[in-house]
Design a protein around this motif. Sequence first.
Motif, PDB file in Angstrom:
ATOM      1  N   GLU A   1     -20.102 -12.332  -8.762  1.00  0.00           N
ATOM      2  CA  GLU A   1     -19.190 -12.637  -7.386  1.00  0.00           C
ATOM      3  C   GLU A   1     -18.031 -11.917  -7.495  1.00  0.00           C
ATOM      4  O   GLU A   1     -17.355 -11.414  -8.452  1.00  0.00           O
ATOM      5  CB  GLU A   1     -18.838 -14.158  -7.670  1.00  0.00           C
ATOM      6  CG  GLU A   1     -19.896 -15.379  -7.841  1.00  0.00           C
ATOM      7  CD  GLU A   1     -20.940 -15.238  -6.483  1.00  0.00           C
ATOM      8  OE1 GLU A   1     -20.318 -14.811  -5.496  1.00  0.00           O
ATOM      9  OE2 GLU A   1     -22.239 -15.390  -6.456  1.00  0.00           O
ATOM     10  N   LYS A   2     -17.523 -11.852  -6.219  1.00  0.00           N
ATOM     11  CA  LYS A   2     -16.500 -10.681  -5.838  1.00  0.00           C
ATOM     12  C   LYS A   2     -15.211 -11.304  -6.355  1.00  0.00           C
ATOM     13  O   LYS A   2     -14.309 -10.493  -6.893  1.00  0.00           O
ATOM     14  CB  LYS A   2     -16.389 -10.773  -4.303  1.00  0.00           C
ATOM     15  CG  LYS A   2     -17.587  -9.945  -3.564  1.00  0.00           C
ATOM     16  CD  LYS A   2     -17.720  -9.970  -2.200  1.00  0.00           C
ATOM     17  CE  LYS A   2     -16.529  -8.963  -1.567  1.00  0.00           C
ATOM     18  NZ  LYS A   2     -16.591  -8.727  -0.179  1.00  0.00           N
TER      19      LYS A   2
ATOM     20  N   HIS B   1     -14.010  -7.613  -7.012  1.00  0.00           N
ATOM     21  CA  HIS B   1     -13.874  -6.918  -5.819  1.00  0.00           C
ATOM     22  C   HIS B   1     -12.817  -5.673  -5.890  1.00  0.00           C
ATOM     23  O   HIS B   1     -13.059  -4.733  -5.622  1.00  0.00           O
ATOM     24  CB  HIS B   1     -13.090  -7.693  -5.021  1.00  0.00           C
ATOM     25  CG  HIS B   1     -12.781  -7.207  -3.519  1.00  0.00           C
ATOM     26  ND1 HIS B   1     -13.728  -7.045  -2.391  1.00  0.00           N
ATOM     27  CD2 HIS B   1     -11.364  -6.788  -2.947  1.00  0.00           C
ATOM     28  CE1 HIS B   1     -12.919  -6.338  -1.531  1.00  0.00           C
ATOM     29  NE2 HIS B   1     -11.736  -6.456  -1.746  1.00  0.00           N
TER      30      HIS B   1
ATOM     31  N   TRP C   1     -14.912  -2.750  -7.902  1.00  0.00           N
ATOM     32  CA  TRP C   1     -15.876  -2.288  -6.761  1.00  0.00           C
ATOM     33  C   TRP C   1     -14.998  -1.047  -5.951  1.00  0.00           C
ATOM     34  O   TRP C   1     -15.600  -0.140  -5.659  1.00  0.00           O
ATOM     35  CB  TRP C   1     -16.816  -2.767  -6.181  1.00  0.00           C
ATOM     36  CG  TRP C   1     -17.756  -3.309  -6.956  1.00  0.00           C
ATOM     37  CD1 TRP C   1     -18.198  -4.814  -7.510  1.00  0.00           C
ATOM     38  CD2 TRP C   1     -18.998  -2.729  -7.471  1.00  0.00           C
ATOM     39  NE1 TRP C   1     -19.154  -4.898  -8.333  1.00  0.00           N
ATOM     40  CE2 TRP C   1     -19.547  -3.712  -8.518  1.00  0.00           C
ATOM     41  CE3 TRP C   1     -19.171  -1.502  -7.742  1.00  0.00           C
ATOM     42  CZ2 TRP C   1     -20.746  -3.252  -9.141  1.00  0.00           C
ATOM     43  CZ3 TRP C   1     -20.408  -1.124  -8.253  1.00  0.00           C
ATOM     44  CH2 TRP C   1     -21.118  -1.798  -9.067  1.00  0.00           C
TER      45      TRP C   1
ATOM     46  N   ASN D   1     -27.164  -3.807   1.307  1.00  0.00           N
ATOM     47  CA  ASN D   1     -26.434  -5.072   0.841  1.00  0.00           C
ATOM     48  C   ASN D   1     -25.000  -4.850   1.537  1.00  0.00           C
ATOM     49  O   ASN D   1     -24.462  -3.874   1.758  1.00  0.00           O
ATOM     50  CB  ASN D   1     -26.191  -4.442  -0.758  1.00  0.00           C
ATOM     51  CG  ASN D   1     -25.189  -5.604  -1.494  1.00  0.00           C
ATOM     52  OD1 ASN D   1     -24.356  -6.220  -1.045  1.00  0.00           O
ATOM     53  ND2 ASN D   1     -25.756  -6.040  -2.734  1.00  0.00           N
TER      54      ASN D   1
ATOM     55  N   ASP E   1     -21.946  -5.900   0.962  1.00  0.00           N
ATOM     56  CA  ASP E   1     -20.902  -5.795   0.087  1.00  0.00           C
ATOM     57  C   ASP E   1     -21.005  -4.073  -0.328  1.00  0.00           C
ATOM     58  O   ASP E   1     -19.757  -3.565  -0.368  1.00  0.00           O
ATOM     59  CB  ASP E   1     -21.009  -6.434  -1.461  1.00  0.00           C
ATOM     60  CG  ASP E   1     -20.708  -7.806  -1.125  1.00  0.00           C
ATOM     61  OD1 ASP E   1     -20.060  -8.212  -0.082  1.00  0.00           O
ATOM     62  OD2 ASP E   1     -21.282  -8.787  -2.003  1.00  0.00           O
TER      63      ASP E   1
ATOM     64  N   GLU F   1     -19.763  -2.663   2.896  1.00  0.00           N
ATOM     65  CA  GLU F   1     -18.330  -2.763   2.918  1.00  0.00           C
ATOM     66  C   GLU F   1     -17.387  -1.889   2.127  1.00  0.00           C
ATOM     67  O   GLU F   1     -16.298  -1.198   2.373  1.00  0.00           O
ATOM     68  CB  GLU F   1     -17.822  -4.183   2.675  1.00  0.00           C
ATOM     69  CG  GLU F   1     -16.379  -4.483   2.749  1.00  0.00           C
ATOM     70  CD  GLU F   1     -15.904  -5.549   1.995  1.00  0.00           C
ATOM     71  OE1 GLU F   1     -14.761  -5.898   1.579  1.00  0.00           O
ATOM     72  OE2 GLU F   1     -16.776  -6.812   1.833  1.00  0.00           O
ATOM     73  N   TYR F   2     -17.860  -1.491   0.706  1.00  0.00           N
ATOM     74  CA  TYR F   2     -17.254  -0.738  -0.173  1.00  0.00           C
ATOM     75  C   TYR F   2     -17.243   0.655   0.403  1.00  0.00           C
ATOM     76  O   TYR F   2     -16.115   1.209   0.261  1.00  0.00           O
ATOM     77  CB  TYR F   2     -17.657  -1.032  -1.518  1.00  0.00           C
ATOM     78  CG  TYR F   2     -17.213  -2.274  -2.097  1.00  0.00           C
ATOM     79  CD1 TYR F   2     -15.960  -3.184  -2.084  1.00  0.00           C
ATOM     80  CD2 TYR F   2     -18.345  -3.222  -2.746  1.00  0.00           C
ATOM     81  CE1 TYR F   2     -15.721  -4.263  -2.669  1.00  0.00           C
ATOM     82  CE2 TYR F   2     -18.149  -4.317  -3.195  1.00  0.00           C
ATOM     83  CZ  TYR F   2     -16.749  -4.915  -3.330  1.00  0.00           C
ATOM     84  OH  TYR F   2     -16.641  -6.034  -3.688  1.00  0.00           O
TER      85      TYR F   2
END
Length: 422
Positions: A117-118, A150, A153, A224, A226, A229-230
């Motif tokens: 989980e982030k 988070h 990453w 994905n 996430d 986003e990254y």
Amino acid sequence: MVSKPAPAFRRSLLALCAAALASGPLLASPAHADGRTKEPVPPATMSKVGGDRLGVPGTQVQPEAGTPPLPKLTARSWIVADAKTGEVLAAHNAHWQLAPASTLKMLFADTVLPRFEKNQVHTVADSDLSGMGEGSSLVGIKEKLSYTVHDLWLGVFLHSGNDAVHVLATMNGGVDKTVQEMNAQAKELQADDTHVVSPDGYDMPGQVSSAYDLTLFARSGLKNPDFREYCATGSAQFPGDYTKDKAGKPTKVRGTFGIQNTDRLLTGADGVRRYPGLLGVKNGYTTNAGNTFTGAAERDGRTLLVTVMHPAAGSSEVYKETSALLDWGFKAAPTVQPVGTLVPTRSAAKANAPAPDPDTKGPAQATVSGTSSSHGMWTYAGIAAGAVALIAAVVLLVRRRRTTPALTLPDDSLPARPSRRK
């Protein structure tokens, strides 16, 4: 007086020289007279995953009327593909196994990103940062400080931090376990050119990937949220050490420092033009790999993926050639014919495999089209009865031959037989 070699000896000597010259290692990187190393050449045959043409050395493209010419490129390997359809619009040595550098972090993210989980917090131990290669790119993680997943990453994607990779790998059960899982993930993605030795992409003997495989990693990752986003984040604040008061004692306030994405097509840094519609994904550089980059961009509802590996010297060249291929791809897509495809995962390919054809079943399982099951049963019964009768007749005939004396007939009284000669 020097005697001349015999003809047979000369032929053997010439054959031996030809074989030596044709051997791969000699042609791969011979030295020039000035000490420079000659440019390596791709293997004569490579993987054909995604299509036969992708396994052929050189540039593969099938233009139609109206297709613009390809730009001039220096990269050892590159590929242009449609992310949604999987069509490969053009490629050059797509399956050449080369050092991937930090673009391998895309596979690391594909493998580890879904595990945590982030908002999960991890306090870094000294052992978490052990084993990193000399000169590794670092985001600035420190022992005994805590970071969220988070944060880690962001360190991986924006600053290509090998320290962030090693901390996440430790959380995942260790570097060795993570490497095994990355190799398993590559196999699941049908990225058969890839062999992982270090999860951060640091130069290691035997660590290779290809433009085709890196494109598969990017395509998988972009599914994905996430990951998207990254890789699309241009800059962020990263946790630093605790601040100190005037007496030099640590306070409870933790400082931050800014980090910027090293993807210049995303940020427009260092004189590189920011590419319109760029979604990410990852750049890299090592001594063996040179500059590598995989980028994704969207325009008019179409998303293209481009991977460029080891272009001519110059840190900005990889971005120039990626931009040129993206420009070409968006213009050429309506007319150019694909030369291959990005394959689905092995699980998806197996799930979508066609069911066995009923016509290929054995005689005992076959059914007669257009007949009822009872009718088929009586048909088989009739066939079986006929077979039994035929066998009985044969047995009876054999018995008669054994009990009846053979008749001797004159030659002209024998019935005529057709000739069996062909």
